[in-house]
Design an enzyme around this catalytic site. Structure first.
Site, short mmCIF file in Angstrom:
data_model
loop_
_atom_site.label_atom_id
_atom_site.label_comp_id
_atom_site.label_asym_id
_atom_site.label_seq_id
_atom_site.Cartn_x
_atom_site.Cartn_y
_atom_site.Cartn_z
N SER A 93 42.14 37.26 37.88
CA SER A 93 40.86 37.41 38.57
C SER A 93 39.73 36.68 37.82
O SER A 93 39.81 35.47 37.65
CB SER A 93 40.55 38.90 38.75
OG SER A 93 39.53 39.09 39.71
N ASP B 109 46.97 40.69 48.44
CA ASP B 109 45.72 40.65 47.67
C ASP B 109 44.54 40.57 48.63
O ASP B 109 44.39 39.60 49.39
CB ASP B 109 45.72 39.44 46.74
CG ASP B 109 44.59 39.46 45.72
OD1 ASP B 109 43.53 40.04 46.01
OD2 ASP B 109 44.77 38.88 44.63
N HIS C 9 45.94 42.85 44.28
CA HIS C 9 45.18 42.14 43.26
C HIS C 9 45.53 42.73 41.91
O HIS C 9 45.02 43.79 41.52
CB HIS C 9 43.68 42.30 43.56
CG HIS C 9 42.81 41.43 42.73
ND1 HIS C 9 42.78 40.06 42.87
CD2 HIS C 9 41.91 41.72 41.75
CE1 HIS C 9 41.91 39.54 42.03
NE2 HIS C 9 41.38 40.53 41.33
#
Length: 355
Positions: free
Chosen positions: A28, A128, A163
């Site tokens: 991320s 995600d 995610h």
């Protein structure tokens, strides 16, 4: 491995490091920062692992999004670089590749030619909902446009993961989860796949760690400036053989938002310490990096970002800076360059280790 690291603070030391063979991976915001650090100092690195991350200077995709530069970059970060409505509104790989060339020509990052031969691991979970797959596909195209051979890029968009970084730990979250601590379980250790792609000579991971996980003072690397948004301490795993003088490599691991050891949840501008989840050091101790590093004489460096909500710094989730919140002048951001405060700090840590 002992647990005395929790109370002992050391100064980061120097080791016999193989030059030019260091690497980085992140999730991320850590993935976006991985790309930035890679391009800023590409002469130092042999490869990267990017989990749910976009291309270089992505947040500057659409300056016209708002009258104020910092607002425009935040909106580009959120609606172009994380959750574009369509593939057509996703980041423009060709434009950002040209911007990378321009940045290198201006002397703000290393020469683009250094990227040739580097190994790139890219991952996007099909479930995600935070950073969309179109963004990570753009990152693949971005690296190809900069001269990385398709054969050197491992791109995985087949796993129904949310995610997260993926582990095989039964105690981690369900695979399709999209919430903290962003560590989800499947049947493999993603950290092992990353390092095995970057380095083609690795031994299987150790079943029992031989080395030490140490805590070091990070502040000497960023001058204790609040705008760095970095924690007082960082961590490093050093295999026993490396402490005894064996030649080693360095792998830098960059956590995502809300994953730093000092993460505090902010509610209406106040630190909600009472109700924050005790994630602790899970990204540092349970994601599998240390085990494969231990058997392959790799030092794993875990720098730590921290959050702040209020004043001149808006980073409540403890993210690495990939949209410009640390830049002294929002109209002329420097977050992506060798001179950026976080990149200077990370490079300083690598240099101290010997890489």
């Amino acid at each position: 491995m002992g647990n005395d690291y929790a109370s002992k603070i050391e100064q980061l030391g120097a080791y016999d490091i193989k030059k030019g063979e260091s690497s980085i991976s992140g999730l991320s915001s850590g993935a976006f920062m991985t790309v930035q650090l890679h391009l800023a100092h590409s002469s130092r690195f042999a490869g990267v692992g990017v989990i749910a991350g976009g291309p270089f200077r992505c947040a500057e995709s659409f300056r016209g999004a708002a009258p104020l530069a910092e607002d425009a970059y935040v909106q580009s970060a959120e609606y172009v670089c994380m959750s574009p409505l369509t593939s057509q509104t996703a980041p423009n790989a060709m434009r950002l590749a040209q911007l990378a060339h321009d940045t290198a020509e201006a002397g703000e990052i290393d020469a683009i030619s250094n990227l040739a031969g580097d190994k790139i691991y890219l991952f996007t979970g099909t479930r995600d909902t935070v950073v969309y797959s179109d963004v990570v596909r753009c990152t693949r195209r971005f690296y190809e446009l900069l001269g990385v051979a398709p054969a050197d890029i491992a791109f995985d968009d087949t796993v129904p993961a949310g995610h997260s970084i993926v582990t095989d730990n039964p105690e981690d979250s369900l695979l399709d989860t999209n919430q903290p601590p962003y560590i989800n379980r499947s049947t493999f250790m993603q950290s092992h796949r990353i390092l095995n792609h970057i380095y083609d000579d690795l031994q299987p991971p150790s079943e029992r760690l031989s080395g030490r996980l140490l805590r070091f003072d990070q502040t000497e690397f960023f001058g204790n400036e609040a705008r760095a948004s970095m924690s007082d301490f960082g961590y490093a795993y050093v295999p026993h053989a490396v402490e005894k003088g064996a030649p080693a490599r360095v792998h830098i691991v960059l956590h995502g938002c809300k994953q730093g050891y000092g993460y505090v949840n902010y509610v209406f501008g106040r630190a909600d310490v009472t109700n924050q989840a005790p994630y602790g050091n899970r990204y540092i101790t349970t994601t599998g990096y240390n085990e494969i590093a231990d058997s392959n004489n790799i030092i794993v460096l875990y720098p730590q970002a921290t959050g702040s909500d209020g004043g001149g710094l808006q980073n409540p989730d403890g993210c690495w800076d990939w949209w410009g919140y640390t830049s002294p002048d929002p109209e002329q951001p420097d977050y992506y360059s060798r001179d950026a405060i976080q990149i200077r700090a990370l490079h300083g840590m690598l240099s101290r280790l010997g890489g």
